[in-house]
Design an enzyme around this catalytic site. Sequence first.
Site, PDB file in Angstrom:
ATOM      1  N   HIS A   1      54.614  31.667  18.842  1.00 55.14           N
ATOM      2  CA  HIS A   1      53.512  31.589  19.817  1.00 55.14           C
ATOM      3  C   HIS A   1      53.764  32.629  20.915  1.00 55.14           C
ATOM      4  O   HIS A   1      54.912  32.870  21.294  1.00 55.14           O
ATOM      5  CB  HIS A   1      53.443  30.174  20.400  1.00 55.14           C
ATOM      6  CG  HIS A   1      52.202  29.937  21.202  1.00 55.14           C
ATOM      7  ND1 HIS A   1      52.070  30.375  22.493  1.00 55.14           N
ATOM      8  CD2 HIS A   1      51.027  29.337  20.876  1.00 55.14           C
ATOM      9  CE1 HIS A   1      50.857  30.037  22.935  1.00 55.14           C
ATOM     10  NE2 HIS A   1      50.210  29.407  21.966  1.00 55.14           N
TER      11      HIS A   1
ATOM     12  N   ASN B   1      47.567  22.393  19.813  1.00 55.79           N
ATOM     13  CA  ASN B   1      48.867  22.713  20.406  1.00 55.79           C
ATOM     14  C   ASN B   1      48.901  22.105  21.799  1.00 55.79           C
ATOM     15  O   ASN B   1      48.251  22.600  22.710  1.00 55.79           O
ATOM     16  CB  ASN B   1      49.026  24.246  20.468  1.00 55.79           C
ATOM     17  CG  ASN B   1      50.275  24.662  21.213  1.00 55.79           C
ATOM     18  OD1 ASN B   1      51.181  23.849  21.442  1.00 55.79           O
ATOM     19  ND2 ASN B   1      50.343  25.928  21.599  1.00 55.79           N
TER      20      ASN B   1
ATOM     21  N   GLY C   1      44.386  30.405  27.221  1.00 52.47           N
ATOM     22  CA  GLY C   1      44.423  29.675  28.494  1.00 52.47           C
ATOM     23  C   GLY C   1      43.647  30.345  29.615  1.00 52.47           C
ATOM     24  O   GLY C   1      43.772  29.976  30.773  1.00 52.47           O
TER      25      GLY C   1
ATOM     26  N   GLU D   1      45.845  35.119  17.759  1.00 50.35           N
ATOM     27  CA  GLU D   1      45.584  34.652  19.124  1.00 50.35           C
ATOM     28  C   GLU D   1      45.735  35.809  20.106  1.00 50.35           C
ATOM     29  O   GLU D   1      46.865  36.121  20.523  1.00 50.35           O
ATOM     30  CB  GLU D   1      46.591  33.569  19.509  1.00 50.35           C
ATOM     31  CG  GLU D   1      46.586  32.363  18.607  1.00 50.35           C
ATOM     32  CD  GLU D   1      47.113  31.153  19.348  1.00 50.35           C
ATOM     33  OE1 GLU D   1      46.326  30.239  19.582  1.00 50.35           O
ATOM     34  OE2 GLU D   1      48.296  31.140  19.728  1.00 50.35           O
TER      35      GLU D   1
ATOM     36  N   GLU E   1      53.534  32.477  23.988  1.00 58.65           N
ATOM     37  CA  GLU E   1      54.301  31.971  25.133  1.00 58.65           C
ATOM     38  C   GLU E   1      55.794  31.988  24.826  1.00 58.65           C
ATOM     39  O   GLU E   1      56.622  32.234  25.703  1.00 58.65           O
ATOM     40  CB  GLU E   1      53.798  30.565  25.512  1.00 58.65           C
ATOM     41  CG  GLU E   1      52.427  30.655  26.184  1.00 58.65           C
ATOM     42  CD  GLU E   1      51.570  29.410  26.085  1.00 58.65           C
ATOM     43  OE1 GLU E   1      52.074  28.332  25.719  1.00 58.65           O
ATOM     44  OE2 GLU E   1      50.359  29.522  26.366  1.00 58.65           O
TER      45      GLU E   1
ATOM     46  N   SER F   1      41.305  29.936  23.915  1.00 59.78           N
ATOM     47  CA  SER F   1      40.220  29.288  24.675  1.00 59.78           C
ATOM     48  C   SER F   1      39.073  28.798  23.795  1.00 59.78           C
ATOM     49  O   SER F   1      37.910  28.885  24.175  1.00 59.78           O
ATOM     50  CB  SER F   1      39.689  30.232  25.763  1.00 59.78           C
ATOM     51  OG  SER F   1      40.700  30.505  26.700  1.00 59.78           O
TER      52      SER F   1
ATOM     53  N   LYS G   1      51.320  21.950  23.811  1.00 66.39           N
ATOM     54  CA  LYS G   1      52.258  22.629  24.720  1.00 66.39           C
ATOM     55  C   LYS G   1      53.121  21.584  25.451  1.00 66.39           C
ATOM     56  O   LYS G   1      53.470  20.573  24.867  1.00 66.39           O
ATOM     57  CB  LYS G   1      51.498  23.539  25.691  1.00 66.39           C
ATOM     58  CG  LYS G   1      50.489  24.441  24.989  1.00 66.39           C
ATOM     59  CD  LYS G   1      49.990  25.554  25.846  1.00 66.39           C
ATOM     60  CE  LYS G   1      48.898  26.305  25.108  1.00 66.39           C
ATOM     61  NZ  LYS G   1      48.525  27.553  25.694  1.00 66.39           N
TER      62      LYS G   1
HETATM   63  C1  PEP Z   1      47.237  28.162  22.277  1.00 71.17           C
HETATM   64  O1  PEP Z   1      48.022  27.546  22.961  1.00 71.17           O
HETATM   65  O2  PEP Z   1      47.600  28.581  21.183  1.00 71.17           O
HETATM   66  C2  PEP Z   1      45.888  28.384  22.781  1.00 71.17           C
HETATM   67  C3  PEP Z   1      45.049  29.062  22.045  1.00 71.17           C
HETATM   68  O3  PEP Z   1      45.574  27.858  24.008  1.00 71.17           O
HETATM   69  P1  PEP Z   1      44.105  27.752  24.677  1.00 71.17           P
HETATM   70  O4  PEP Z   1      43.193  27.156  23.630  1.00 71.17           O
HETATM   71  O5  PEP Z   1      44.284  26.876  25.854  1.00 71.17           O
HETATM   72  O6  PEP Z   1      43.675  29.142  25.020  1.00 71.17           O
END
Ligand code: PEP
Length: 259
Positions: free
Chosen positions: A101, A11, A179, A173, A103, A219, A13
């Site tokens: 997601h 992803n 992040g 997640e 976000e 992460s 973003k």
């Molecule tokens: C994500 O954007 O779904 C995500 C898991 O980001 P990160 O790996 O940076 O934590």
Amino acid sequence: MAERKPLISGNWKMHHNHFEAIQAVQKLSYVLSSHDLEAVDVSVHPPFTDLRSVQTVIESDEIAIALGAQNCHWENNGAYTGEVAPAMLAKLNVSMVIVGHSERRELFGETDEDVNRKVKAVLAADMTPILCCGETLDEREAGGAAARVEGQIRSGLAGVKAGQVSGLVVAYEPIWAIGTGKTATPEDAQEMCGMVRSTVRSKWGDEAADKVRIQYGGSVKPVTAPDLMRQPDIDGALVGGASLDPDEFARIIAYRLVS
Ligand code: PEP
């Protein structure tokens, strides 16, 4: 028991303009071996403005990486300024769309009902939704993680048929891990992904539960991927930050080579 081929998704973003996206996908294709791409399905999810360019590279260079999007609207046309329709994505040979997601939920106010409409619209356009779910740190500390995630699955997939649930992807997640550099332990991630599968089993039956692919996201790094991927109910990873660097992303995809 169904064999579930792992799916590792990047992803991106709001990173990489279309020139950078072309370079990233080309570099990824150079560093990945054909064995990697036989053993693991890989998707990349660039920003909307990059999709046409990345599609062209993937198709002209015959790269075995699926093209994904990060979001879409649930209608196929209309007065929705700034939105992108599922049919428009399908026309670009996008095959997977991230839906719900955290976000989008937290920063743009997407509700469980919106997410459910989007899941259905993505399926109706013959694409695969990657339905995201996950709890906040407060919810986890209050002992409410499982209830929160179960609720997101039940509402996100409300009205979706068992045969469709079989083919889709759920990304667990935990919001506190996205992040932040804090990965859930493999045991905690397994517990929650196992709970997601049990929820699917109780509502949509054995076949859907055995076939649905469940990713962990939050992460994920090359060093944490192998132990996460060894868990019985974890079938892949949704990777944000570490997917922006093709070398780092490729090392996650090659997790099997780390013993
Ligand atoms: C994500 O954007 O779904 C995500 C898991 O980001 P990160 O790996 O940076 O934590």
